[in-house]
Structure formats: structure tokens, C-alpha cells
Design a protein around this motif. Structure first.
Motif, PDB file in Angstrom:
ATOM      1  N   ASP A 247      33.659 -64.089  41.896  1.00 14.66           N
ATOM      2  CA  ASP A 247      33.836 -63.556  43.254  1.00 14.66           C
ATOM      3  C   ASP A 247      32.519 -63.425  44.016  1.00 14.66           C
ATOM      4  O   ASP A 247      32.395 -63.864  45.157  1.00 14.66           O
ATOM      5  CB  ASP A 247      34.530 -62.198  43.206  1.00 14.66           C
ATOM      6  N   GLY A 248      31.524 -62.787  43.366  1.00 11.01           N
ATOM      7  CA  GLY A 248      30.243 -62.587  44.042  1.00 11.01           C
ATOM      8  C   GLY A 248      29.599 -63.917  44.387  1.00 11.01           C
ATOM      9  O   GLY A 248      29.041 -64.105  45.474  1.00 11.01           O
ATOM     10  N   LEU A 249      29.735 -64.859  43.480  1.00 15.96           N
ATOM     11  CA  LEU A 249      29.160 -66.185  43.682  1.00 15.96           C
ATOM     12  C   LEU A 249      29.801 -66.874  44.885  1.00 15.96           C
ATOM     13  O   LEU A 249      29.124 -67.427  45.752  1.00 15.96           O
ATOM     14  CB  LEU A 249      29.396 -66.999  42.405  1.00 15.96           C
ATOM     15  N   ARG A 250      31.140 -66.786  44.949  1.00 15.55           N
ATOM     16  CA  ARG A 250      31.867 -67.397  46.065  1.00 15.55           C
ATOM     17  C   ARG A 250      31.394 -66.771  47.377  1.00 15.55           C
ATOM     18  O   ARG A 250      31.209 -67.451  48.376  1.00 15.55           O
ATOM     19  CB  ARG A 250      33.359 -67.161  45.862  1.00 15.55           C
ATOM     20  N   GLY A 251      31.167 -65.455  47.323  1.00 13.42           N
ATOM     21  CA  GLY A 251      30.728 -64.746  48.525  1.00 13.42           C
ATOM     22  C   GLY A 251      29.406 -65.266  49.072  1.00 13.42           C
ATOM     23  O   GLY A 251      29.202 -65.296  50.279  1.00 13.42           O
ATOM     24  N   THR A 252      28.515 -65.695  48.170  1.00 12.75           N
ATOM     25  CA  THR A 252      27.205 -66.132  48.651  1.00 12.75           C
ATOM     26  C   THR A 252      27.286 -67.468  49.376  1.00 12.75           C
ATOM     27  O   THR A 252      26.327 -67.877  50.014  1.00 12.75           O
ATOM     28  CB  THR A 252      26.190 -66.267  47.488  1.00 12.75           C
ATOM     29  N   TYR A 253      28.410 -68.161  49.266  1.00 13.81           N
ATOM     30  CA  TYR A 253      28.567 -69.422  50.009  1.00 13.81           C
ATOM     31  C   TYR A 253      29.298 -69.206  51.332  1.00 13.81           C
ATOM     32  O   TYR A 253      29.696 -70.164  51.989  1.00 13.81           O
ATOM     33  CB  TYR A 253      29.272 -70.477  49.154  1.00 13.81           C
ATOM     34  N   SER A 254      29.495 -67.927  51.688  1.00  9.95           N
ATOM     35  CA  SER A 254      30.197 -67.618  52.932  1.00  9.95           C
ATOM     36  C   SER A 254      29.215 -67.118  53.965  1.00  9.95           C
ATOM     37  O   SER A 254      28.183 -66.531  53.650  1.00  9.95           O
ATOM     38  CB  SER A 254      31.257 -66.541  52.685  1.00  9.95           C
ATOM     39  N   TRP A 255      29.540 -67.376  55.206  1.00  8.52           N
ATOM     40  CA  TRP A 255      28.761 -66.871  56.322  1.00  8.52           C
ATOM     41  C   TRP A 255      29.760 -66.490  57.385  1.00  8.52           C
ATOM     42  O   TRP A 255      30.617 -67.296  57.748  1.00  8.52           O
ATOM     43  CB  TRP A 255      27.779 -67.928  56.823  1.00  8.52           C
ATOM     44  N   ASP A 256      29.680 -65.232  57.842  1.00  3.22           N
ATOM     45  CA  ASP A 256      30.581 -64.790  58.883  1.00  3.22           C
ATOM     46  C   ASP A 256      32.044 -64.955  58.461  1.00  3.22           C
ATOM     47  O   ASP A 256      32.895 -65.324  59.262  1.00  3.22           O
ATOM     48  CB  ASP A 256      30.324 -65.611  60.165  1.00  3.22           C
ATOM     49  N   GLY A 257      32.304 -64.718  57.176  1.00  2.66           N
ATOM     50  CA  GLY A 257      33.686 -64.758  56.700  1.00  2.66           C
ATOM     51  C   GLY A 257      34.233 -66.140  56.397  1.00  2.66           C
ATOM     52  O   GLY A 257      35.390 -66.276  56.010  1.00  2.66           O
ATOM     53  N   LYS A 258      33.440 -67.186  56.582  1.00  3.45           N
ATOM     54  CA  LYS A 258      33.947 -68.535  56.306  1.00  3.45           C
ATOM     55  C   LYS A 258      33.149 -69.184  55.176  1.00  3.45           C
ATOM     56  O   LYS A 258      31.960 -68.943  55.030  1.00  3.45           O
ATOM     57  CB  LYS A 258      33.837 -69.410  57.551  1.00  3.45           C
ATOM     58  N   LEU A 259      33.832 -70.048  54.416  1.00  2.00           N
ATOM     59  CA  LEU A 259      33.203 -70.709  53.276  1.00  2.00           C
ATOM     60  C   LEU A 259      32.480 -71.977  53.741  1.00  2.00           C
ATOM     61  O   LEU A 259      33.028 -72.779  54.489  1.00  2.00           O
ATOM     62  CB  LEU A 259      34.272 -71.073  52.251  1.00  2.00           C
ATOM     63  N   TYR A 260      31.235 -72.153  53.291  1.00  2.00           N
ATOM     64  CA  TYR A 260      30.460 -73.322  53.729  1.00  2.00           C
ATOM     65  C   TYR A 260      29.972 -74.209  52.580  1.00  2.00           C
ATOM     66  O   TYR A 260      29.364 -75.237  52.819  1.00  2.00           O
ATOM     67  CB  TYR A 260      29.260 -72.888  54.564  1.00  2.00           C
ATOM     68  N   GLY A 261      30.211 -73.769  51.349  1.00  2.00           N
ATOM     69  CA  GLY A 261      29.726 -74.589  50.239  1.00  2.00           C
ATOM     70  C   GLY A 261      30.420 -74.203  48.950  1.00  2.00           C
ATOM     71  O   GLY A 261      31.148 -73.196  48.884  1.00  2.00           O
ATOM     72  N   VAL A 262      30.241 -75.027  47.912  1.00  2.00           N
ATOM     73  CA  VAL A 262      30.814 -74.727  46.597  1.00  2.00           C
ATOM     74  C   VAL A 262      29.721 -74.902  45.530  1.00  2.00           C
ATOM     75  O   VAL A 262      28.863 -75.772  45.657  1.00  2.00           O
ATOM     76  CB  VAL A 262      32.014 -75.646  46.287  1.00  2.00           C
ATOM     77  N   PRO A 263      29.736 -74.050  44.499  1.00  8.11           N
ATOM     78  CA  PRO A 263      28.620 -74.049  43.536  1.00  8.11           C
ATOM     79  C   PRO A 263      28.733 -75.118  42.452  1.00  8.11           C
ATOM     80  O   PRO A 263      29.834 -75.434  42.001  1.00  8.11           O
ATOM     81  CB  PRO A 263      28.721 -72.656  42.910  1.00  8.11           C
ATOM     82  N   ILE A 264      27.579 -75.674  42.075  1.00  8.49           N
ATOM     83  CA  ILE A 264      27.546 -76.493  40.849  1.00  8.49           C
ATOM     84  C   ILE A 264      26.681 -75.837  39.778  1.00  8.49           C
ATOM     85  O   ILE A 264      26.650 -76.267  38.642  1.00  8.49           O
ATOM     86  CB  ILE A 264      27.011 -77.922  41.100  1.00  8.49           C
ATOM     87  N   TYR A 265      25.939 -74.823  40.157  1.00  7.22           N
ATOM     88  CA  TYR A 265      25.066 -74.142  39.201  1.00  7.22           C
ATOM     89  C   TYR A 265      24.974 -72.683  39.611  1.00  7.22           C
ATOM     90  O   TYR A 265      24.849 -72.396  40.801  1.00  7.22           O
ATOM     91  CB  TYR A 265      23.669 -74.767  39.212  1.00  7.22           C
ATOM     92  N   ALA A 266      25.011 -71.765  38.660  1.00  9.44           N
ATOM     93  CA  ALA A 266      24.895 -70.342  39.005  1.00  9.44           C
ATOM     94  C   ALA A 266      24.227 -69.572  37.889  1.00  9.44           C
ATOM     95  O   ALA A 266      24.375 -69.907  36.719  1.00  9.44           O
ATOM     96  CB  ALA A 266      26.273 -69.747  39.280  1.00  9.44           C
ATOM     97  N   GLU A 267      23.473 -68.560  38.261  1.00 12.74           N
ATOM     98  CA  GLU A 267      22.848 -67.702  37.255  1.00 12.74           C
ATOM     99  C   GLU A 267      22.862 -66.258  37.742  1.00 12.74           C
ATOM    100  O   GLU A 267      22.961 -65.999  38.942  1.00 12.74           O
ATOM    101  CB  GLU A 267      21.391 -68.137  37.019  1.00 12.74           C
ATOM    102  N   VAL A 268      22.769 -65.331  36.799  1.00 16.90           N
ATOM    103  CA  VAL A 268      22.507 -63.923  37.106  1.00 16.90           C
ATOM    104  C   VAL A 268      21.388 -63.475  36.179  1.00 16.90           C
ATOM    105  O   VAL A 268      21.039 -64.188  35.237  1.00 16.90           O
ATOM    106  CB  VAL A 268      23.746 -63.008  36.868  1.00 16.90           C
ATOM    107  N   THR A 269      20.803 -62.319  36.454  1.00 17.26           N
ATOM    108  CA  THR A 269      19.841 -61.793  35.496  1.00 17.26           C
ATOM    109  C   THR A 269      20.573 -60.884  34.507  1.00 17.26           C
ATOM    110  O   THR A 269      21.540 -60.210  34.861  1.00 17.26           O
ATOM    111  CB  THR A 269      18.728 -60.977  36.168  1.00 17.26           C
ATOM    112  N   ILE A 270      20.095 -60.914  33.264  1.00 15.64           N
ATOM    113  CA  ILE A 270      20.629 -60.020  32.234  1.00 15.64           C
ATOM    114  C   ILE A 270      19.448 -59.419  31.475  1.00 15.64           C
ATOM    115  O   ILE A 270      18.313 -59.871  31.631  1.00 15.64           O
ATOM    116  CB  ILE A 270      21.574 -60.753  31.241  1.00 15.64           C
TER     117      ILE A 270
END
Lengths: 459, 311
Positions: A141-164
Motif C-alpha cells: 500500500d505505502g509503495l503504491r502511494g508513492t507513485y501517486s500525485w494528487d490522488g492519481k496513479l502515475y507509475g508502477v514499481p519494479i523495485y522497492a526497498e525499506v529500511t530494517i
């Protein structure tokens, strides 16, 4: 290279456990990639269409390239990939988009570039063209959110990371310490585990840069309840909470970190952990493959994984991702359809399972993260830390605004002098705030309404 | 050249000799000058143009305006700009001085003690010159690494404390200057060694007969004779030592904080890598150039090499 958050070259290849071979009744992941094609595009639909894709070498990207013939045969489209080095890619796609050169129909870009591209109208919104077969809800969910701007989706991820939090199980156990769940516990554990010159409690990034020290430092800012900007775009990252968070981060480096680690980037942080000189690090999931590789690591089998420790206002894992977007220069309906179909097929659930089966990792989807396939390949504690981190990471971890990178670099320069003992946290953050305010004024955004929701209530 | 020489022979009056001498040295290198002008002038003029307008690529659709000397003021009146200027001066003059002194000392050591091995030793001394500055910066960052580098390990064995030479502002600045000195002092060694070997024998022998001590000889006879050469060496060293980028970018990345951000790194960061203020970067570039010209003039003046060699 200098700016990059993660060594992508080493990031993608998950070291496969030597003995665990594929189960006898191996699922046909490759077949699924092929048979899913009609769900994304009718056969022969895109004859005569050429898609030029600006991208960079990522293991996941290379995997897609190795499958491009399937898409071309099925739809009749022609696909050209142009690989650039990381920093060149950014300048090429910015130039292509801002000059309306229309050299590329698909861009590969960092998720924190989405605000710049979306607000300038350089990329197409994708909501209307997402197909049910893409299973958008399956993306974290959070990842999908980062590809949104002003409530609309503008991209889709091929790579993602978080810190642990990576920690040495053996050292914590020997010292009788539990896995730190809060920043205070982290500080206490780091102090106790520091036995110079052999071992140090913790290593954190100190080197200046938006993609360097600011990346994990933001975690401390957020954990102490700090915002970046006021509703009218005034810098507030020099608030009391921010100063407290910065001092905590700085104390960890200066009291429990190796000498000079106030100037370290991710390379030295991860190699010191690999060398067994440091007991704990808060780092990107990108480094997991190097830590479990006996050729690179002295600490194989001794590592534990946990979600990042929480501060007074909660835990805020950092996130970063790379994705694909359709250039706004694409205007005819057929090419647009071809580009968005390719995007979805290339980042589909089937494709992600197929590359995971080939040990090309960093999952973007919940289904892959929870799959037996992944469990057969990776440490269960690591999978859980990633799942927990992805579940709580915030899309507005960093301000998703076009000015972010420059602002992040201004902050990074100042806080490095805190970590190396040159300045107090207050002086440094005040200086960064003043520099940011001046730039915002020059850029004409000072006084305008803030275009993203901050994490905490404005004062 | 031969044509003008012939004219001079045919009409040996004072005026035409003067004119032909005046003409030939200009004609011969003219193609070279032209090529250099074509290669360097357009970018230079363009950067002067950039420095008086307001290009900022981080602001989309910014209308281009003439802004007089605002960008120069931005560099010369703000804390970060002045800091970069000061760091540039410290690094270039400091490492130039150190490189010339080191070069002189090593040249004398070779001259006095190397004997037959001089040739071999000179070759070995020249090795740092052949190493790319980028490789040098990376090697030094490994050598000085607190956890794996040999230097901190040795210091730790002696004092029991791990040190990080580039971990504080002063240490980082000294390290950058040391790397520059290390890289470029070999040039001073060969230039000065050649100079020492070819010193005229008469004044040296005269001083020996007058009973000059070793230091007296070096101080009162050698150094005054070497002065023009020292000036040339200083100018060469200054040109090389002030071109610091690999060390500041790769070894310290301008850090800690901005402790080692000199003008060239300032230009790179503000113009390209961290911001998009191209015009400010161009202004800083022109300032760097002016600074270089002034420094060279100062060097020439200090050593008065023109009066000594050409009059």
C-alpha cells in the motif's frame, strides 16, 4: 552512483540456499508470464507501434528485457530498451520530458521523481488504464502511494526497498540484550555493545546527501514527531522535535559508532557490518544479499532482522523504489494503450513470481512476500521484517514535492557537520532551513500551499 | 622564418630587423593559437554569458533575464561561497608550498646521497605522477579507513586509539592537502634536481674557498641561483595543486559538512549534482579563472623571474 541509495548491482541477486532445490512439482512461473499476456493485450493489437524505453540496469529490468520477445510476438509491437547509467538516466529523461523531445514513450524513474514529473505534466496518469489482471491492490500500500500525485496513479514499481534493523544475534545474546524495539533501547544496546577498537554498537549513514544521511535521518525526524514543511511551504525541520531526533541520531554515531563514521555512506556502513565490526545497523533491504553471501560476509548465519525501532511518535521505516511511467509525449491512443499494457505486464504478479523463482528479488507485492516460493529462498525473519516495514512505511515519509532532492541535499550537508562534531543540531538545522527558505523563494514556491499531506499536525 | 631572415640580411637597417623579429614569432605559433582560441574561447564566452543571466534548471519555465552581477554577489557575499573561496586558496597555496618544499628536500637528498642509484630513485619518486588522481583518492580512502586501513591500525597499535583522519574538519582539509602534495611533488623533484645539478660551478667554488658552511652555501648561494627555477616550479605546482577535484569529491565528498568544499566542488554541487543553479556555477567558474590569473601574476612578481631570465 554517488547519489544512489543502494548498490543496485548487488541488490537484486538473492543468494539461493545451496541445498533447497526447486520442489519436484515446480510451478511453471515462466509459463504463467506467457499465458497472462492476453489478459493485458489482445493478440496483434499493437502492430506498427514502437516503444522506446529509457531505463537503467537493474536485475529486475534485465529480467524484463529478456522477456520482451514474448510481448513483441504476441502484440506485434516493437520494443527498444536504452540503458543509461543511473545519473545519466535522470538527466536524459528530464531533458526528454522538459523539451518535449518524445524520444521515449516509457521512462524508468525513482518514485521520488513522480511529483516533479506529474506536476509538470510529463507523464500520463494510469488509473484509467490499469487492468483487473494487474491486481493493483496486491502492490504494497505505502509503495503504491508513492507513485501517486494528487490522488492519481502515475507509475508502477519494479523495485522497492525499506529500511530494517539488522543485528548480530550472537552479540546481543552474549550481552543479554533483547532486540531493541524503541530508539532508547537501541541507544542503550548500542552503548553496551561498543567495545573499541574491536566492535562498535552501531553504524549509521553520516555522509551528506539526500540519498545518503537524509534517507535514514528522516526516520529519526519522523519518530520524534518532526515535519518538514508548514502548510505554506516554510521549512519547519528545525523544530524542537527535529533537533531532539537529530541529537539522538548524532549521539548514536558519535558515542557508539566507529571513529569517523559520521562521514560514512551506505558502502562503509554495510561493509563494516559484513566485516563483523559493528553489532547493529539500520539499513536498506537492498543489502540483504551481500550479508548472507559467504564470499562477502563474515557474519553469515549470525544476523537477525527486525522492523526499525520506534521513537516517541512511532516507527517510520524509510522507503525507496524505482518504477516505470508512460511519457506524456505519447498522444495517439494505440501507442498509449501499448505502453500502459507493456508496463502492467512487465510488472505483473506473474512476472514478479518468475523473477523471484530466478533469485532476482526485492518484492513489490504482498502475494510474493507471503509466498511459499519466497519462504523456500529467504530467512523467515527477514521476510517478516520486510512485510512489517512495508506495512507501516508512509508514502509521505519524505515530502513528495518537486523540490525534494535539492532540499534534501541542503539538509544532508548541514547534518553531516553535526555527526562529525562541527555544529550543534540546532545551528545546523537552522542553517539548512534558512538555505531552503531562500531557494524556495527563488523558485517561487514560498508561501504557496503545501502539495502533500504532512505526517503530523501542523503547529 | 627563412624569408624574414633573408630580408633582415638583405637590408640590415635597424628598423626592418626589429619588424621581422616582431613578425616571425607571431606567425609561427598562429595556427596553434587559433586552434586554442576556437577550443577555449566559445565555452569561455558562453560561461561569461551564463554568469550574468538567471538560468536555474530546478525552476521549470523560468524566464531568462539579465541580472547584472547578482550571481557574482551570490558567490562572493554569502557564507558558503566565501567559504569555498577560502578553502580553494588554502588548498592550492598550502599544497603548492608543501609540494615545492618537499620537492626541494627530496631533490637535495637525491643530489647528496643517491650517487649511482640516482636514476633509479628518480624513476621511483615519479610513480605518484603517473597515478590517476581518482585512483589516488580511492587508495587514500582505503589507507585511511578507520576499520581496515593500515594507518589507523598502526596508530591504534601505538596509542591504543582508533583514529579517523578525515572524520573532522581540520583533519579532512589536511588530508586533501597531503594527497595533493603527494601526487604533485615529484614534478618539483625532477625540475629542481635538474636545476641543482646544472648550477654554475664558479659561485659555488668561490663560496667554498671563502669557507661557506653547508647551510650557508645552500641558503646564500644555491637558493638565490635557483630562484627563477623555484618560481617556475611554483607556478607549475600551483596549476596542478589548485586543480583539486578527485580528492575532495571522492575522498571527503566535500565533508565533513562543507569543510572541504572548494570552488570547483562548489561549482559542481551547485550547478550539477545537488542543485540546478547553472548561472551561479558559471559565475563561480569565472571567479576561479580570475583567481588563477591573479595567482600566476603574483607568483611571477614574487620571484621576479622575468627580470632574471630575460634581462
Amino acid at each position: 552512483m554517488k547519489r544512489s541509495l543502494i548498490p543496485l548491482a548487488i541488490a537484486g541477486v538473492l543468494a539461493a540456499p545451496a541445498i533447497t532445490a526447486m520442489p519436484a512439482a515446480a510451478q511453471d512461473y515462466e509459463g504463467a508470464v506467457k499465458s497472462s499476456l492476453p489478459d493485458f493485450a489482445p493478440a496483434g493489437a499493437f502492430k506498427g507501434v514502437t516503444l522506446n524505453i529509457a531505463c537503467r540496469h537493474l536485475p529486475a529490468m534485465d529480467f524484463i528485457q529478456s522477456h520482451q520477445a514474448l510481448f513483441e510476438q504476441h502484440t506485434g509491437a516493437k520494443i527498444n530498451f536504452t540503458d543509461y547509467p543511473e545519473n545519466d538516466l535522470r538527466s536524459h529523461i528530464v531533458a526528454d520530458a522538459s523539451n518535449k523531445a518524445a524520444g521515449f514513450q516509457v521512462y524508468c524513474l525513482d518514485n521520488n521523481y513522480i511529483p516533479l514529473f506529474a506536476s509538470n505534466g510529463w507523464v500520463h496518469e494510469l488509473d484509467s488504464s490499469i487492468k483487473p489482471a494487474y491486481k493493483l491492490d496486491d502492490v504494497f500500500d505505502g509503495l503504491r502511494g508513492t507513485y501517486s500525485w494528487d490522488g492519481k496513479l502515475y507509475g508502477v514499481p519494479i523495485y522497492a526497498e525499506v529500511t530494517i534493523l539488522y543485528y548480530r544475534k550472537d552479540l546481543l545474546e552474549a550481552a543479554g540484550l533483547a532486540v531493541p524495539k524503541t530508539l532508547d533501547e537501541l541507544e542503550a544496546a548500542a552503548a553496551k555493545l561498543t567495545q573499541p577498537p574491536k566492535t562498535y554498537g552501531i553504524a549509521l549513514r553520516g555522509l551528506r546527501g539526500e540519498g545518503m544521511n537524509v534517507y535514514p535521518w528522516t526516520e529519526w525526524l519522523r519518530s520524534y514527531g518532526g515535519n518538514f514543511l508548514s502548510p505554506t511551504m516554510e521549512p519547519v525541520f528545525n523544530s524542537a522535535a527535529a533537533i531532539e531526533g537529530t541529537e539522538h541520531y548524532s549521539n548514536l554515531i558519535r558515542k557508539s559508532g566507529p571513529p569517523g563514521s559520521g562521514t560514512w555512506g551506505w558502502d562503509k556502513v554495510s561493509s563494516s557490518f559484513n566485516a563483523g565490526r559493528v553489532a547493529m545497523i539500520v539499513e536498506s533491504t537492498a543489502f540483504y544479499p551481500t550479508f548472507i553471501d559467504p564470499k562477502q560476509s563474515n557474519v553469515v548465519g549470525k544476523i537477525g532482522y527486525a522492523v526499525v525501532p520506534a521513537g516517541p511518535k512511532g516507527a517510520y521505516p524509510a522507503n525507496y523504489s524505482i518504477g516505470l511511467a508512460v511519457a506524456a509525449s505519447v498522444t495517439d491512443a494505440k501507442t498509449l494503450d501499448a505502453a500502459s499494457s507493456f508496463l502492467q505486464w512487465a510488472t505483473s504478479q506473474q512476472m514478479e513470481f518468475a523473477r523471484t523463482a530466478k533469485d532476482i528479488g526485492n518484492e513489490d507485492r504482498k502475494s510474493v512476500n507471503q509466498s511459499d516460493l519466497l519462504k523456500s529462498k529467504l530467512d523467515a525473519g527477514y521476510i517478516k521484517a520486510v512485510a512489517d516495514g512495508q506495512a507501516i512505511t508512509k508514502k509521505d515519509y519524505r515530502p513528495m514535492i518537486p523540490q525534494w532532492r535539492e532540499m534534501g541535499d541542503l539538509i544532508g550537508e548541514q547534518i553531516e557537520s553535526v555527526f562529525t562534531g562541527g555544529k550543534s543540531a540546532k545551528d545546523a538545522l537552522d542553517a539548512a532551513a534558512a538555505a531552503t527558505a531562500e531557494r524556495f523563494k527563488a523558485q517561487g514556491v514560498a508561501g504557496k500551499a503545501r502539495a502533500y499531506p504532512e505526517l503530523f499536525a501542523d503547529n | 622564418m627563412s624569408a624574414s631572415g633573408a630580408t633582415a640580411l638583405a637590408t640590415p637597417n635597424r628598423r626592418s630587423v626589429k619588424r621581422s623579429i616582431w613578425r616571425s614569432p607571431w606567425l609561427v605559433p598562429l595556427p596553434g593559437f587559433l586552434l586554442l582560441a576556437i577550443l577555449t574561447l566559445p565555452p569561455f564566452l558562453y560561461s561569461v554569458y551564463l554568469s550574468v543571466i538567471n538560468i536555474d534548471v530546478s525552476v521549470p519555465l523560468l524566464p531568462v533575464r539579465f541580472v547584472w552581477l547578482t550571481n557574482y554577489a551570490r558567490v562572493l557575499t554569502t557564507a558558503d561561497g566565501l567559504h569555498a573561496l577560502m578553502i580553494s586558496l588554502i588548498i592550492s597555496f598550502g599544497s603548492t608550498f608543501a609540494a615545492v618544499v618537499m620537492g626541494l628536500v627530496i631533490a637535495y637528498l637525491i643530489h647528496l646521497f643517491a650517487g649511482r642509484l640516482a636514476g633509479l630513485i628518480v624513476v621511483l619518486v615519479l610513480v605518484p605522477l603517473a597515478v590517476s588522481p581518482v585512483a589516488m583518492a580511492l587508495v587514500f580512502s582505503l589507507i585511511l579507513d578507520p576499520l581496515y586501513g593500515p594507518v589507523p591500525q598502526i596508530v591504534e597499535m601505538l596509542t591504543g586509539e582508533l583514529i579517523a583522519p578525515t572524520g573532522n574538519a581540520t583533519g579532512a582539509l589536511l588530508t586533501v592537502m597531503f594527497v595533493q602534495t603527494w601526487q604533485w611533488s615529484p614534478l618539483a623533484v625532477i625540475l629542481l634536481l635538474g636545476g641543482i645539478k646544472s648550477l654554475p660551478r664558479e659561485p659555488v667554488e668561490a663560496a667554498q674557498i671563502d669557507g661557506a658552511s653547508f647551510w650557508g652555501m645552500i641558503w646564500h648561494v644555491h637558493l638565490p641561483l635557483l630562484r627563477p627555477l623555484l618560481a617556475v616550479t611554483g607556478i607549475f605546482e600551483f596549476i596542478l595543486c589548485s586543480q583539486v577535484f578527485a580528492a575532495t569529491d571522492l575522498l571527503t565528498n566535500g565533508g565533513p559538512g562543507n569543510a572541504t568544499v572548494d570552488l570547483s566542488l562548489f561549482i559542481y554541487k551547485i550547478g550539477i549534482s545537488e542543485s540546478g543553479q547553472v548561472s551561479v556555477a558559471a559565475a563561480a567558474g569565472v571567479i576561479t579563472l580570475i583567481l588563477g590569473l591573479i595567482s600566476t601574476a603574483v607568483w611571477l612578481k614574487v620571484a621576479k623571474w622575468d627580470t632574471q631570465i630575460y634581462r
